[in-house]
Design a protein around this motif. Structure first.
Motif, PDB file in Angstrom:
ATOM      1  N   SER A   1     -75.827  16.237  20.546  1.00 34.62           N
ATOM      2  CA  SER A   1     -75.890  14.787  20.721  1.00 34.62           C
ATOM      3  C   SER A   1     -76.180  14.110  19.394  1.00 34.62           C
ATOM      4  O   SER A   1     -75.591  13.064  19.082  1.00 34.62           O
ATOM      5  CB  SER A   1     -76.967  14.397  21.729  1.00 34.62           C
ATOM      6  OG  SER A   1     -76.794  15.128  22.897  1.00 34.62           O
TER       7      SER A   1
ATOM      8  N   MET B   1     -67.507  14.439  15.307  1.00 35.50           N
ATOM      9  CA  MET B   1     -67.696  14.235  16.746  1.00 35.50           C
ATOM     10  C   MET B   1     -67.065  15.380  17.533  1.00 35.50           C
ATOM     11  O   MET B   1     -67.665  15.930  18.464  1.00 35.50           O
ATOM     12  CB  MET B   1     -67.049  12.918  17.183  1.00 35.50           C
ATOM     13  CG  MET B   1     -67.796  11.681  16.758  1.00 35.50           C
ATOM     14  SD  MET B   1     -66.790  10.198  16.882  1.00 35.50           S
ATOM     15  CE  MET B   1     -66.522  10.089  18.619  1.00 35.50           C
ATOM     16  N   LEU B   2     -65.828  15.758  17.129  1.00 36.80           N
ATOM     17  CA  LEU B   2     -65.140  16.837  17.857  1.00 36.80           C
ATOM     18  C   LEU B   2     -65.901  18.152  17.705  1.00 36.80           C
ATOM     19  O   LEU B   2     -66.012  18.936  18.648  1.00 36.80           O
ATOM     20  CB  LEU B   2     -63.701  16.995  17.356  1.00 36.80           C
ATOM     21  CG  LEU B   2     -62.778  15.813  17.569  1.00 36.80           C
ATOM     22  CD1 LEU B   2     -61.358  16.195  17.198  1.00 36.80           C
ATOM     23  CD2 LEU B   2     -62.807  15.353  19.004  1.00 36.80           C
TER      24      LEU B   2
ATOM     25  N   VAL C   1     -63.985   7.981   7.614  1.00 39.63           N
ATOM     26  CA  VAL C   1     -63.961   7.711   9.050  1.00 39.63           C
ATOM     27  C   VAL C   1     -63.349   8.893   9.794  1.00 39.63           C
ATOM     28  O   VAL C   1     -63.847   9.344  10.833  1.00 39.63           O
ATOM     29  CB  VAL C   1     -63.159   6.420   9.333  1.00 39.63           C
ATOM     30  CG1 VAL C   1     -62.969   6.216  10.809  1.00 39.63           C
ATOM     31  CG2 VAL C   1     -63.860   5.231   8.741  1.00 39.63           C
ATOM     32  N   PHE C   2     -62.282   9.403   9.190  1.00 41.86           N
ATOM     33  CA  PHE C   2     -61.578  10.544   9.738  1.00 41.86           C
ATOM     34  C   PHE C   2     -62.495  11.766   9.826  1.00 41.86           C
ATOM     35  O   PHE C   2     -62.558  12.471  10.849  1.00 41.86           O
ATOM     36  CB  PHE C   2     -60.436  10.806   8.763  1.00 41.86           C
ATOM     37  CG  PHE C   2     -59.321  11.582   9.331  1.00 41.86           C
ATOM     38  CD1 PHE C   2     -59.126  11.636  10.679  1.00 41.86           C
ATOM     39  CD2 PHE C   2     -58.459  12.249   8.500  1.00 41.86           C
ATOM     40  CE1 PHE C   2     -58.091  12.363  11.185  1.00 41.86           C
ATOM     41  CE2 PHE C   2     -57.428  12.970   8.997  1.00 41.86           C
ATOM     42  CZ  PHE C   2     -57.251  13.031  10.336  1.00 41.86           C
TER      43      PHE C   2
ATOM     44  N   VAL D   1     -68.109   6.494  12.024  1.00 38.46           N
ATOM     45  CA  VAL D   1     -66.883   5.758  12.324  1.00 38.46           C
ATOM     46  C   VAL D   1     -67.142   4.261  12.265  1.00 38.46           C
ATOM     47  O   VAL D   1     -66.325   3.482  11.772  1.00 38.46           O
ATOM     48  CB  VAL D   1     -66.348   6.157  13.723  1.00 38.46           C
ATOM     49  CG1 VAL D   1     -65.185   5.279  14.102  1.00 38.46           C
ATOM     50  CG2 VAL D   1     -65.937   7.598  13.734  1.00 38.46           C
ATOM     51  N   LEU D   2     -68.295   3.843  12.766  1.00 37.29           N
ATOM     52  CA  LEU D   2     -68.536   2.403  12.878  1.00 37.29           C
ATOM     53  C   LEU D   2     -68.920   1.765  11.553  1.00 37.29           C
ATOM     54  O   LEU D   2     -68.669   0.581  11.351  1.00 37.29           O
ATOM     55  CB  LEU D   2     -69.634   2.135  13.915  1.00 37.29           C
ATOM     56  CG  LEU D   2     -69.277   2.526  15.346  1.00 37.29           C
ATOM     57  CD1 LEU D   2     -70.425   2.251  16.272  1.00 37.29           C
ATOM     58  CD2 LEU D   2     -68.042   1.778  15.820  1.00 37.29           C
TER      59      LEU D   2
ATOM     60  N   VAL E   1     -70.392   9.005  15.438  1.00 39.83           N
ATOM     61  CA  VAL E   1     -70.094   7.654  15.919  1.00 39.83           C
ATOM     62  C   VAL E   1     -70.538   6.625  14.899  1.00 39.83           C
ATOM     63  O   VAL E   1     -69.803   5.686  14.568  1.00 39.83           O
ATOM     64  CB  VAL E   1     -70.779   7.411  17.282  1.00 39.83           C
ATOM     65  CG1 VAL E   1     -70.648   5.962  17.679  1.00 39.83           C
ATOM     66  CG2 VAL E   1     -70.180   8.295  18.339  1.00 39.83           C
TER      67      VAL E   1
ATOM     68  N   PHE F   1     -73.055  14.194  17.321  1.00 36.04           N
ATOM     69  CA  PHE F   1     -72.093  13.246  17.881  1.00 36.04           C
ATOM     70  C   PHE F   1     -72.480  11.823  17.475  1.00 36.04           C
ATOM     71  O   PHE F   1     -71.621  11.027  17.060  1.00 36.04           O
ATOM     72  CB  PHE F   1     -72.082  13.387  19.404  1.00 36.04           C
ATOM     73  CG  PHE F   1     -70.989  12.633  20.083  1.00 36.04           C
ATOM     74  CD1 PHE F   1     -69.704  13.146  20.126  1.00 36.04           C
ATOM     75  CD2 PHE F   1     -71.232  11.408  20.668  1.00 36.04           C
ATOM     76  CE1 PHE F   1     -68.700  12.459  20.745  1.00 36.04           C
ATOM     77  CE2 PHE F   1     -70.228  10.720  21.294  1.00 36.04           C
ATOM     78  CZ  PHE F   1     -68.958  11.247  21.330  1.00 36.04           C
TER      79      PHE F   1
ATOM     80  N   ILE G   1     -64.886  11.452  12.645  1.00 31.84           N
ATOM     81  CA  ILE G   1     -64.278  11.776  13.941  1.00 31.84           C
ATOM     82  C   ILE G   1     -64.252  13.287  14.133  1.00 31.84           C
ATOM     83  O   ILE G   1     -64.546  13.805  15.215  1.00 31.84           O
ATOM     84  CB  ILE G   1     -62.863  11.164  14.032  1.00 31.84           C
ATOM     85  CG1 ILE G   1     -62.972   9.656  14.169  1.00 31.84           C
ATOM     86  CG2 ILE G   1     -62.113  11.732  15.213  1.00 31.84           C
ATOM     87  CD1 ILE G   1     -61.677   8.937  14.060  1.00 31.84           C
TER      88      ILE G   1
END
Lengths: 117, 465
Positions: free
Chosen positions: A29, A55-56, A48-49, A39-40, A36, A32, A52
């Motif tokens: 968590s 996150m994966l 940003v990529f 990205v924001l 997030v 993750f 992501i």
């Protein structure tokens, strides 16, 4: 003949299970959430990529942990699917970023604002 | 599931045909391929099969959804006109192949029985759409749209996957049947609390894809920047497949946990209706207006997902079909007019560019009007019955306040859809006769007639669904 490496590979599920499941859930968590936030807040398309992808990978870690706790291979198979699909996504995503770099010589997403009224 | 295999093969064959065939013949071949796979889909009617290690199921519901999705693909290919005359920068064989591949993804999304298949289907559909959005490589708007769609799409996929991981952790299965079994055989108190977080996160991931507010911010930009023909594909195929998946996840799989997700989804639905309709009313660009209208229609379809009645699936089917036909026609007319106006006016996709269309192109104007009336939900068109069935469902569940909001918002909708009709018929402007191909005319008229027939005999399809 069973080698030392084989025995080690077989003991991996037990090694995973020495840490309580809650810790894995908290770690994934946290990873993750970092993804997030990345990205924001970041403005560079490549960063940003990367966020992501983070996150994966948090999801991959969580699935592998659940899978070895349940002794159920389905979760680990799902991890392979996620990795394969993420690789396909990287191919398309980097192509899009290169295409943009060729046109405007930057990959700062703040400069992309042609599509506003 | 023969159409999945057939469409994948057809896509590969299409790539090879690109070496030898002309643009127009490629279009005809692709149409034949899709018709062929529609026939294969329809052959499974009234049979229930499990495929690919029980990971997919065909039943009448999934066949209906597959047929609507392939019909949308058929309309898009027929409207495409071989992607213009630009020999150097457009590669029709590849576009058609990618369209066929993304249809495969959509078919997986409507018939999955395992969460792996949901994920794989969603990604096949999305990655193909990222490529098509950015296919106008020299156009900076198309580039920007592709990057936005790509970043937001993969962001949403992250949420969906985290949700799937949490659901897997609490139910110990990735199969829908296994999840249902484990949920019904465990006491609700002993289920881990992250199950509910998982359900909500999966919902968020899917709601991103169908552009429900507050996850809609990418939609207007992407719809506006993408080439119009692919915007048409996005707003019809992706939305239908996304709603099939949402229905399957929220209503079929987690319908028993409705009290845990219903408040969140209500909130999202009402925000979607209000934001979509009010923002659409402010738009100067017709293409951007259609993007916001697609957001607001997602709101209407979410209402019936919230109601979760036995008729919900047939309502979603009816609404998707009505919406698909009307949106395809309105984007098609907008596309040919914008093509004509490029170079003649500053902004070829604005409402002003449509001024005086009816004078020399009465058939295009009529089709556009029927499509907009259907989107606005005026009686005698399919859109009216779509809304009517949704509101009836809500009424049966005594959900009065959402209906009041939805009805008020469709009144706002009438304002902005009529703006298009007024500029076509009553504003003065000079548009010469626009030549369209034979296939374009056939697709335009059959979609128009379909909209009217569904509007006059709504029971015709309700009895099948």
């Amino acid at each position: 003949m069973e080698t030392k490496t084989d025995r080690f590979m077989q003991s991996i599920p037990e090694i995973i299970r020495t840490i309580p499941l809650t810790h894995y859930i908290l770690l994934s968590s946290a990873l993750f959430a970092i993804g997030v936030l990345g990205v924001l807040t970041r403005r560079n398309a490549l960063i940003v990529f990367m966020a992501i992808e983070l996150m994966l990978n948090a999801v991959n870690l969580l699935l592998a942990a659940f899978s070895s706790y349940f002794s159920d291979p389905a979760g680990q198979i799902f991890v392979f699917f996620i990795m394969a699909v993420a690789a396909a996504e990287v191919a398309v995503g980097l192509a899009i970023i290169v295409m943009i770099y060729r046109n405007i010589q930057t990959i700062d997403i703040g400069l992309l604002n042609k599509l506003r009224n | 599931m023969t159409p999945v295999i057939a469409l994948s093969l057809f896509g590969i064959i299409n790539l090879f045909l690109g070496f030898t065939f002309k643009r127009q013949s490629l279009q005809v071949v692709t149409l034949l391929f899709i018709i062929c796979s529609m026939a294969l889909t329809a052959m499974d009617w009234n049979h229930e099969y499990l495929w690919f290690g029980d990971m997919m199921k065909t039943n009448n519901l999934s066949i209906n959804f597959s047929l609507i999705i392939q019909l949308a693909g058929l309309l898009v290919v027929a409207f495409s006109n071989g992607f213009g005359k630009d020999e150097v920068y457009t590669q029709p064989a590849e576009y058609y192949a990618i369209l066929l591949f993304s249809l495969v993804g959509a078919l997986l999304m409507v018939s999955f029985q395992n969460l792996i298949m949901l994920f794989v289907g969603l990604e096949i559909l999305s990655v193909a759409m990222y490529v098509l959005t950015g296919s106008d490589k020299r156009n900076l708007r198309s580039n920007e749209a592709a990057l936005k769609y790509f970043l937001m799409g993969s962001f949403a996929t992250g949420f969906l996957l985290f949700g799937i991981a949490l659901v897997y952790g609490s139910t110990r299965s990735l199969y829908i049947s296994g999840i249902l079994y484990n949920l019904s055989h465990t006491a609700p108190e002993s289920l881990p609390s992250f199950l509910y977080a998982g359900i909500i996160l999966m919902g968020i991931g899917l709601l991103f894809k169908i552009s429900a507010a507050p996850f809609h911010f990418w939609t207007p930009d992407v719809y506006e920047g993408a080439p119009t023909i692919f915007t048409m594909f996005m707003s019809t195929v992706v939305k239908t497949a996304g709603f099939a998946a949402i229905y399957h996840i929220l209503d079929v799989t987690f319908g028993g946990f409705q009290k845990n997700w219903i408040i969140t989804v209500y909130f999202i639905t009402i925000i979607t209706l209000i934001l979509g309709n009010i923002s659409a009313a402010y738009q100067q660009s017709a293409k951007r207006m259609l993007a916001f209208s697609s957001i607001s229609h997602a709101g209407y379809m979410l209402l019936t997902v919230c109601a979760n009645q036995p008729s919900t699936s047939s309502n979603i089917l009816y609404y998707s079909l009505a919406y698909t036909l009307a949106t395809a026609v309105s984007f098609a007319v907008l596309m040919v007019v914008a093509e004509y106006q490029t170079g003649r006016t500053e902004k070829p996709e604005n409402f002003d560019a449509l001024n005086g269309l009816a004078k020399n192109n009465p058939s295009l104007a009529f089709a556009f009007t029927v499509a907009l009336l259907s989107l606005a939900g005026i009686p005698l068109t399919a859109g009216f019955w779509g809304k009517f069935f949704v509101f009836t469902d809500m009424f049966n569940k005594n959900l009065t306040y959402p209906i009041i909001i939805a009805v008020l918002m469709s009144a706002v909708g009438i304002y902005y859809y009529f703006k298009g009709i007024i500029s076509v018929y009553f504003n003065s402007g000079e548009i010469e006769k626009i030549e369209t191909s034979f296939l374009f005319k056939i697709a335009l008229w059959s979609a128009c007639i379909g909209t009217l027939v569904l509007g006059i005999y709504p029971t015709l399809l309700k009895s099948i669904f």
